[in-house]
Motif scaffolding. Structure first.
Motif, PDB file in Angstrom:
ATOM      1  N   THR A 425       0.859  -1.453   0.157  1.00  0.00           N
ATOM      2  CA  THR A 425      -0.145  -0.256  -0.091  1.00  0.00           C
ATOM      3  C   THR A 425       1.109   1.413   0.088  1.00  0.00           C
ATOM      4  O   THR A 425       0.450   2.488  -0.384  1.00  0.00           O
ATOM      5  CB  THR A 425      -1.080   0.194   1.191  1.00  0.00           C
ATOM      6  N   ALA A 426       2.313   1.222   0.861  1.00  0.00           N
ATOM      7  CA  ALA A 426       3.054   2.756   0.650  1.00  0.00           C
ATOM      8  C   ALA A 426       3.247   3.166  -0.212  1.00  0.00           C
ATOM      9  O   ALA A 426       3.575   3.685  -0.427  1.00  0.00           O
ATOM     10  CB  ALA A 426       4.201   2.461   2.396  1.00  0.00           C
ATOM     11  N   GLU A 427       3.407   1.823  -1.206  1.00  0.00           N
ATOM     12  CA  GLU A 427       4.191   1.726  -2.656  1.00  0.00           C
ATOM     13  C   GLU A 427       3.415   2.167  -4.143  1.00  0.00           C
ATOM     14  O   GLU A 427       3.303   3.416  -4.819  1.00  0.00           O
ATOM     15  CB  GLU A 427       5.360   1.021  -2.845  1.00  0.00           C
ATOM     16  N   ALA A 428       1.689   1.120  -4.147  1.00  0.00           N
ATOM     17  CA  ALA A 428       1.513   1.605  -4.560  1.00  0.00           C
ATOM     18  C   ALA A 428      -0.208   2.073  -4.034  1.00  0.00           C
ATOM     19  O   ALA A 428      -0.769   2.966  -5.548  1.00  0.00           O
ATOM     20  CB  ALA A 428       0.747   0.168  -4.787  1.00  0.00           C
ATOM     21  N   HIS A 429      -0.472   2.394  -3.125  1.00  0.00           N
ATOM     22  CA  HIS A 429      -1.255   3.511  -3.030  1.00  0.00           C
ATOM     23  C   HIS A 429      -1.254   4.159  -1.356  1.00  0.00           C
ATOM     24  O   HIS A 429      -1.879   4.634  -0.771  1.00  0.00           O
ATOM     25  CB  HIS A 429      -2.511   2.934  -2.454  1.00  0.00           C
ATOM     26  N   PRO A 430      -0.329   5.484  -2.316  1.00  0.00           N
ATOM     27  CA  PRO A 430       0.967   5.911  -1.296  1.00  0.00           C
ATOM     28  C   PRO A 430      -0.231   7.386  -0.111  1.00  0.00           C
ATOM     29  O   PRO A 430       0.442   6.302   0.528  1.00  0.00           O
ATOM     30  CB  PRO A 430       1.508   6.590  -2.347  1.00  0.00           C
ATOM     31  N   VAL A 431      -0.804   7.997  -0.985  1.00  0.00           N
ATOM     32  CA  VAL A 431      -1.239   8.758  -0.096  1.00  0.00           C
ATOM     33  C   VAL A 431      -2.450   7.649   1.203  1.00  0.00           C
ATOM     34  O   VAL A 431      -2.864   8.713   2.217  1.00  0.00           O
ATOM     35  CB  VAL A 431      -2.267   9.281  -0.508  1.00  0.00           C
ATOM     36  N   LEU A 432      -3.336   6.801   0.168  1.00  0.00           N
ATOM     37  CA  LEU A 432      -4.510   5.830   1.380  1.00  0.00           C
ATOM     38  C   LEU A 432      -3.557   5.540   2.295  1.00  0.00           C
ATOM     39  O   LEU A 432      -3.552   5.677   3.688  1.00  0.00           O
ATOM     40  CB  LEU A 432      -4.901   4.952   0.335  1.00  0.00           C
ATOM     41  N   ALA A 433      -1.966   4.946   2.231  1.00  0.00           N
ATOM     42  CA  ALA A 433      -1.295   4.653   2.871  1.00  0.00           C
ATOM     43  C   ALA A 433      -1.118   5.205   4.194  1.00  0.00           C
ATOM     44  O   ALA A 433      -0.635   4.959   5.555  1.00  0.00           O
ATOM     45  CB  ALA A 433       0.120   4.351   3.008  1.00  0.00           C
ATOM     46  N   THR A 434      -1.161   6.784   3.747  1.00  0.00           N
ATOM     47  CA  THR A 434      -0.926   7.674   4.826  1.00  0.00           C
ATOM     48  C   THR A 434      -1.402   7.759   6.124  1.00  0.00           C
ATOM     49  O   THR A 434      -1.735   7.650   7.245  1.00  0.00           O
ATOM     50  CB  THR A 434      -0.239   9.404   4.368  1.00  0.00           C
ATOM     51  N   ARG A 435      -3.166   7.373   5.727  1.00  0.00           N
ATOM     52  CA  ARG A 435      -4.362   7.588   6.209  1.00  0.00           C
ATOM     53  C   ARG A 435      -3.589   6.716   7.377  1.00  0.00           C
ATOM     54  O   ARG A 435      -4.073   6.788   9.095  1.00  0.00           O
ATOM     55  CB  ARG A 435      -5.266   7.433   5.742  1.00  0.00           C
TER      56      ARG A 435
END
Ligand code: SF4
Ligand code: SF4
Ligand code: SF4
Ligand code: FES
Length: 994
Positions: A425-435
């Motif tokens: 997630t931190a690489e493929a959906h970075p902003v979602l991962a931030t949450r």
């Protein structure tokens, strides 16, 4: 509750921040460090007000009933001025020649608000150089206010934890990894810090020398002008200087455009303003996006060079033998129409096939499927969600009814436990991962990760485990069985809301803990621990991606996830639900809008006579009633001689479909092939006609994000050369085939979609104006559903279904000849094969090439080091690639990021597919590794963030500032307005090295 502010009475909500109330009611108050999305940082003291007679920071004060607030009392005013004087001493005001002089500079606006004429404490340069070692932004310590907004954003919003301030130092500054050059730190170039910086201390390099009329002057002249400005300041005061700079700022308005768009990379759905001057992209500024707020990743913030790349296709091309020649649009369109008509006349409509793009808009996917169905007469229509997301959609259709995330990113944030399976997630959906990272770091959310690789989310997890490849279905089902066997299921929920428990329970019989432990390579204790964590959590969200779906049992594994959520009652409220994280920016929308062989827009079956009748009446044609070919079947049909012509847009099928050699051989056999793209892709090499399209910044339309959020993009730039928006081209092709379409704007297309599709009945462009959005389903009155299933499931009786599934094992397992398992996936910096991101110089600097990740133990066994060239050989193809040693993988596991068109991983993958959806089993590949006698540089340069060493802390840690002996909270004693105390050095330009 009521409070009074400056003598007037106001209604407030309990718990509101005082500063938000003051801002809401329109009182002007200085507030340098406050940013609503960051919360109170308390570093600047400029927001001091009197509350019931005490001086308090308005940003850090919660309102209480009956409070008496004075924002402009003599004491409050004096305190604000004292505080701002301290802040201003860190910063050289030279607004007229500053690239940040755009009307929104906090330091400029506060100087004006407080009518500051002279500084009591004079600016002193700091003993540090400007740091320009990051390719995208630079830090100027001399301009840095030490407000800490950047630190807060990096530590607690992005949660990359790179930034800090050395408060104890005599000359504090912002530090990267505790004192490294930015370019050698863990900074992932997400741009959060630059976005929130209230002044010009952190600036996008694309702004420097470009934003202002005079900011691009040669440095000696610029420094001379700064000296002149500082020279006249003691006589004139800042007021007159600010007036000049405001006149310059106003002039910028006429040539700087700020246009809202939606990111074209991943499916998080980040929105932002793009600042442009002619075709120069000055910067990307996120602020109000409902999915992202101030957040972006490196691609959305800085990855836009491709739009102005000299490689852009700007004219139609027609094949002549082995070459292409430029043509006019008329000639190219006439040829396309003639050849399509000929093939249809000779071999029937089903000899043609159409593939839509998950990078393009909803309206464009809709038109493509309308072209296929209404103009040609075939359901041979698909899009690349077949390659990734179709199994997740199938699993959700089976169980809960809608093929989309069951809530919003906000609902994930609210979960007590987040379980991530097969998603980097931190690489493929970075902003979602931030949450998720935020909720985990700051609010005690539990994080469990199941994956083959120890990626960032795995590193952060409370519990991380590695099931054997392709066995997720087994451990998920075993956990569900354990929960049912031990009476830990949510019985009331199941009784009220779920069908099929008995049959499902029976299907779980083979999935004992012992069987799962053995099959998955896990311990029974661990499986029980996961089961109990899920049962005990206050709300569970499961996030999954291609590590689940791209398997031969991808649909069943997705179903197992949804089953587990149902058994544990984790649907129907915030903090719960199923989140199959979509890949491309509009992969959700392409599927939603009918780019599939079996459904019309809104997932309406082509077999349903009522549905067909509605579309036939709307489109005034007869429609085909049998399911068409999906894109996997299309390639088989070409090889079988049944499919003769194809039209594809915005899709790199030659590299991204599995078993690429087989796919490319197929494309070469087509009698007539039309490719429509922004660049001359690998796929274009096989085309007979290439039509030049415009990327997202050059058109209008809508994208649908992974949250089912439909958002408008506005046109930022004119189409380059003779390129055209895809919707126009598809309309042109249709009209050359006699369709007589007359859409003048994508909004007209959406009106038609809404009129035919209950799922989108209330979608209008007006309701999505600016930053507004709608999350489907949307009722005719415009009511949308950010959280699904709050009242019932999307099934005929409103109840969900526990769907029985059977055991299945992965295809293409390792054997003696092909002894290594090869996994693959996305990378933070590049999107997919990199057609767009490789055209960004900065991204290329950080990641110039692809690699294969090799575990230290395998590297030792085979004599491999980082940089060693190896040949990977599978049953389907081979490629050369450099090795990268990393502990992210273990044993005989290899991992290749997808970012290469020279060595695409799909030369190695097979044609096996998921049994339900035909999604290729990309993650089931075995290879052997031949070590070549050639060692190059490491494929990952030292300037990559992965080599950095973050410095996690709880935020800006202002308490450390308050402990400094030279810190004193302003007391609000009036300051005499006299001569400057310290004279600024003159002559060399204070910021001579800027
Ligand atoms: S990771 Fe880098 S760009 Fe992102 S907020 Fe931190 S320092 Fe700034
Ligand atoms: S660089 Fe950071 S601390 Fe300095 S002014 Fe900008 S946001 Fe504030
Ligand atoms: S790539 Fe995804 S996370 Fe990054 S800015 Fe774009 S939408 Fe946001
Ligand atoms: S805005 Fe309140 S302390 Fe800075």
């Amino acid at each position: 509750m009521n409070i009074t502010i400056d003598g007037s009475n106001y209604k407030v909500e309990a718990g509101e921040r005082l500063i938000d109330v003051i801002n809401r009611v329109g009182k002007e108050l200085p507030q340098v460090c406050y940013h609503r999305q960051l919360g109170p940082i308390e570093t600047c003291d400029t927001c001091l007000v009197e509350a019931n007679g005490d001086l308090v920071r308005a940003c850090a004060t919660a309102v209480a009933g009956g409070m008496r607030i004075e924002t402009k009392s003599v004491r409050a005013d004096a305190a604000q001025r004292q505080a701002f004087d301290v802040i201003l001493a860190n910063h050289m005001l030279y607004c007229t020649v500053c690239d940040n002089n755009n009307g929104n500079c906090v330091i400029h606006n506060t100087t004006k608000l407080l009518k500051v004429e002279h500084q009591e404490i004079q600016f002193q340069p700091k003993p540090y150089e400007v740091d320009a070692t990051n390719p995208f932004y630079r830090y100027d310590p001399d301009q840095c206010l030490l407000c800490g907004r950047c630190v807060e954003a990096c530590q607690n919003v992005e949660v990359n934890e790179t930034l800090s301030i050395n408060w104890e130092d005599p000359n504090p500054r912002v530090l990267w990894d505790g004192g490294k050059a930015i370019g050698e730190s863990s900074c992932v170039s997400c741009g959060h810090c630059v976005t929130v910086c209230p002044c010009n201390a952190l600036m996008e390099k694309s702004m420097l020398g470009e934003a202002g009329y005079m900011s691009g002057l040669p440095k000696p002249i610029l420094n001379g002008m700064i000296d002149v400005i500082k020279g006249i300041e003691p006589d004139t005061g800042y007021g007159m200087i600010l007036n000049v700079s405001e006149a310059e700022s106003a002039m910028r308005e006429s040539r700087t455009r700020r246009t809202k768009t939606v990111c074209t990379y991943c499916s998080v759905g980040c929105t932002f303003d793009v600042w442009t001057r002619d075709r120069h992209i000055l910067k990307v500024e996120p602020s109000e996006g409902l999915a992202n707020g101030i957040s972006t990743c490196v691609k959305g913030k800085f990855g836009w060079d491709f739009v102005n790349s000299p490689d852009r296709l700007t004219k139609p091309l027609i094949r002549e033998g082995d070459k292409f020649r430029e043509s006019t649009w008329d000639e190219a369109l006439a040829l396309v129409a003639r050849r399509f008509a000929e093939i249809k006349a000779k071999d029937g409509p089903d000899a043609l096939a159409f593939i839509s793009s998950s990078k393009c808009t909803n309206e464009e996917s809709y038109l493509m499927q309308k072209l296929a169905r209404a103009v040609i007469g075939t359901n041979n229509m698909d899009n690349c969600s077949r390659y990734c997301q179709a199994p997740a959609t199938a699993g959700l259709f089976r169980t809960v009814g809608y093929g989309g995330d069951s809530g919003s990113i906000r609902d994930i944030e609210n979960a007590g436990l987040v379980l991530i399976i097969g998603s980097n997630t931190a690489e493929a959906h970075p902003v979602l991962a931030t949450r998720v990272k935020q909720a985990h770091k700051l609010r005690g959310q539990k994080l469990v990760v199941a994956d083959l690789r120890k990626h960032e989310m795995a590193e952060r997890a409370d519990l991380f485990f590695k099931p054997k490849p392709g066995t997720d279905l087994v451990w998920l089902s075993a956990i569900a069985r354990h929960i049912l066997d031990n009476g830990l299921e949510r019985k009331e929920f199941l009784t009220q809301w779920v069908n099929g428990l008995d049959e499902y329970r029976k299907s779980l019989e083979p999935f004992t803990m012992e069987f799962a432990a053995k099959t998955c390579g896990l311990t029974i204790e661990l499986l029980k621990q996961v089961a109990h964590m899920i049962v005990e959590a206050d709300g569970v969200c499961i996030l999954w991606a291609m590590g689940i779906t791209q398997h031969s049992m991808g649909s069943d594994a997705s179903t197992a996830i949804s089953n587990l959520l149902l058994v544990t009652g984790n649907y129907m409220r915030t903090g719960t639900g199923a989140y199959p994280l979509r890949g491309h920016n509009n992969v959700q929308g392409a599927g939603d809008h009918g780019a599939a062989p079996n459904v019309l827009p809104g997932y309406q079956s082509v077999h349903d006579p009522e549905v067909r009748a509605r579309f036939e009446a709307g489109w005034k044609v007869n429609l085909p009633s049998s399911k068409g070919l999906d894109n996997h079947q299309m390639i088989d049909a070409i090889h079988a001689g049944k499919l003769k012509g194809m039209y594809i847009f915005g899709e790199e099928i030659a590299l991204v479909d599995s078993n690429a050699n087989f796919v490319q051989d197929g494309l070469a056999k087509l009698e007539f092939f039309v490719a429509q793209d922004v660049f001359f892709s690998k796929t274009c090499q096989f085309a007979d006609v290439i039509l030049p399209a415009s990327p997202s910044l050059e058109k209008e339309g809508t994208f649908t994000s992974t949250e089912r959020r439909i958002q408008r993009l506005y046109q930022v730039l004119e189409p380059l050369g003779e390129s055209r928006p895809d919707w126009r081209i598809i309309q042109d092709v249709a009209n050359h085939l006699g369709a007589n379409w007359n859409y003048q704007h994508p909004s007209e297309i959406y009106d038609e979609i809404a009129s035919l599709t209950p799922l989108f009945a209330g979608v209008t462009y007006e309701r999505m104006e600016g930053y507004k959005s709608l999350q489907w389903p949307v009722a005719p009155d415009g009511t949308d559903q950010p959280l699904l299933y709050t009242r019932k499931f999307a099934k005929p009786d409103g109840k969900a279904t526990l769907f029985p599934i059977a055991m299945s094992l992965p295809t293409d397992p390792p054997d003696q000849e092909f002894d290594l398992h090869l996994n693959n996936g996305r990378l933070l910096e590049h999107f997919h094969e990199g057609n767009m991101t490789y055209r960004s110089k900065g991204i290329r600097e950080k990641v110039p090439d692809t690699w294969v990740e090799v575990s230290p133990e395998l590297a030792k066994e085979r004599g491999v080091q980082s940089g060693t060239w190896v040949q990977l050989i599978s049953r389907y193809g081979k490629l050369r690639v450099r090795a990268l040693l990393t502990e992210r993988v273990t044993g005989k596991e290899l991992y290749m990021p997808m970012n290469s068109s020279e060595s695409p991983v799909n030369l190695l993958t097979s044609s096996y597919t998921d049994a339900v959806t035909n999604t290729p089993a990309y993650k089931e590949a075995s290879v052997r590794m031949v070590v070549l006698d050639e060692v190059g540089n490491s494929p990952l340069p030292k300037v990559n963030s992965r080599f950095g060493h973050p410095t996690p802390q709880r935020g800006v840690e202002v308490e450390r500032k308050w402990k400094r002996i030279d810190y004193e909270m302003p007391k609000g004693e009036p300051v005499p307005h006299g001569e400057p105390i310290h004279a600024a050095p003159k002559g060399q330009g204070v910021n001579g090295d800027r």
